[in-house]
Design a protein around this motif. Structure first.
Motif, PDB file in Angstrom:
ATOM      1  N   TRP A  30      17.266  29.990 -32.514  1.00  0.00           N
ATOM      2  CA  TRP A  30      15.868  29.735 -32.920  1.00  0.00           C
ATOM      3  C   TRP A  30      15.232  31.096 -33.076  1.00  0.00           C
ATOM      4  O   TRP A  30      15.005  31.792 -32.094  1.00  0.00           O
ATOM      5  N   GLU A  35       9.722  30.107 -34.389  1.00  0.00           N
ATOM      6  CA  GLU A  35       8.649  30.049 -33.393  1.00  0.00           C
ATOM      7  C   GLU A  35       7.298  29.930 -34.080  1.00  0.00           C
ATOM      8  O   GLU A  35       6.475  29.096 -33.699  1.00  0.00           O
ATOM      9  N   TYR A  40       7.146  26.325 -31.048  1.00  0.00           N
ATOM     10  CA  TYR A  40       7.937  26.389 -29.819  1.00  0.00           C
ATOM     11  C   TYR A  40       8.521  27.788 -29.668  1.00  0.00           C
ATOM     12  O   TYR A  40       9.032  28.354 -30.638  1.00  0.00           O
ATOM     13  N   THR A  41       8.477  28.328 -28.463  1.00  0.00           N
ATOM     14  CA  THR A  41       9.145  29.602 -28.218  1.00  0.00           C
ATOM     15  C   THR A  41      10.654  29.356 -28.237  1.00  0.00           C
ATOM     16  O   THR A  41      11.114  28.207 -28.147  1.00  0.00           O
ATOM     17  N   GLU A  42      11.404  30.431 -28.301  1.00  0.00           N
ATOM     18  CA  GLU A  42      12.857  30.310 -28.257  1.00  0.00           C
ATOM     19  C   GLU A  42      13.286  29.617 -26.967  1.00  0.00           C
ATOM     20  O   GLU A  42      14.128  28.709 -26.982  1.00  0.00           O
ATOM     21  N   ALA A  43      12.685  30.003 -25.846  1.00  0.00           N
ATOM     22  CA  ALA A  43      13.035  29.404 -24.550  1.00  0.00           C
ATOM     23  C   ALA A  43      12.750  27.898 -24.534  1.00  0.00           C
ATOM     24  O   ALA A  43      13.494  27.125 -23.932  1.00  0.00           O
ATOM     25  N   GLU A  44      11.677  27.472 -25.180  1.00  0.00           N
ATOM     26  CA  GLU A  44      11.346  26.047 -25.228  1.00  0.00           C
ATOM     27  C   GLU A  44      12.290  25.273 -26.139  1.00  0.00           C
ATOM     28  O   GLU A  44      12.581  24.103 -25.883  1.00  0.00           O
ATOM     29  N   ALA A  45      12.759  25.906 -27.214  1.00  0.00           N
ATOM     30  CA  ALA A  45      13.562  25.207 -28.215  1.00  0.00           C
ATOM     31  C   ALA A  45      15.050  25.159 -27.889  1.00  0.00           C
ATOM     32  O   ALA A  45      15.710  24.138 -28.149  1.00  0.00           O
ATOM     33  N   LYS A  48      17.219  22.036 -26.789  1.00  0.00           N
ATOM     34  CA  LYS A  48      16.495  20.804 -27.134  1.00  0.00           C
ATOM     35  C   LYS A  48      17.090  20.185 -28.399  1.00  0.00           C
ATOM     36  O   LYS A  48      17.741  20.828 -29.196  1.00  0.00           O
ATOM     37  N   ILE A  52      12.536  17.774 -32.017  1.00  0.00           N
ATOM     38  CA  ILE A  52      11.262  18.463 -31.818  1.00  0.00           C
ATOM     39  C   ILE A  52      10.610  18.845 -33.145  1.00  0.00           C
ATOM     40  O   ILE A  52       9.415  19.117 -33.184  1.00  0.00           O
ATOM     41  N   LYS A  89       4.873  21.661 -32.787  1.00  0.00           N
ATOM     42  CA  LYS A  89       4.620  21.378 -31.377  1.00  0.00           C
ATOM     43  C   LYS A  89       3.290  20.658 -31.166  1.00  0.00           C
ATOM     44  O   LYS A  89       3.167  19.785 -30.298  1.00  0.00           O
TER      45      LYS A  89
END
Length: 151
Positions: A30, A35, A40-45, A48, A52, A89
């Motif tokens: 990602w 982003e 979504y940040t990379e950490a959030e995506a 997943k 999303i 998001k």
């Protein structure tokens, strides 16, 4: 003179979103443009589901095609630009255009899919407005054909 390209740097630098997912549809890459586009940040995506970014009403159709592609190793979209709705998001719906590439493992089995995505909302809205205007002008230019169609 040959230039060596650092793939990680390239993916980070491009203006289009680059999203890679595994055979199950879990996001494995990602970039910064993704982003910005999806919120979504990379950490959030990472890790997943692609859900999303897919509107709920389109998920079943998406997953049917995705599973078929992963199972057969064939996509009809390898060189074709796809235009579909997406969601960010915050729940905002917008139009995206993208291309996909199948990724393969060392034993030549499909291991995932890479997509290069661009926000296509302005073009989509402009095209829709033009089609509406053409339809209005055609109706004005030939009202008899409109009434014949309605009867």
């Amino acid at each position: 003179m040959q230039t060596t390209v650092d793939l990680s740097e390239l993916v980070s630098a491009v203006g289009d979103a680059v999203v890679v997912s595994d055979v199950n549809g879990a996001i494995t890459l990602w970039n910064k443009a993704a982003e910005r586009m999806f919120g979504y940040t990379e950490a959030e995506a990472l890790g997943k589901s692609l859900d999303i970014m897919i509107p709920e009403r389109l998920r079943q159709r998406h997953w049917e095609g995705y599973d078929k592609t992963m199972g057969t190793g064939v996509t009809r979209y390898g060189t074709e630009v796809l235009q579909v709705p997406a969601v960010d998001k915050a729940g905002r719906s917008f139009s995206i255009a993208f291309t996909v590439a199948l990724l393969h493992s060392a034993d030549n089995k499909v291991s995932g899919i890479a997509a290069v995505i661009r926000d296509d909302t302005r073009w989509f809205e402009k095209d829709r407005a033009q089609r509406k205007r053409i339809s209005e002008l055609e109706s004005q230019a030939n009202p008899a054909s409109k009434s014949a169609v309605l009867n």
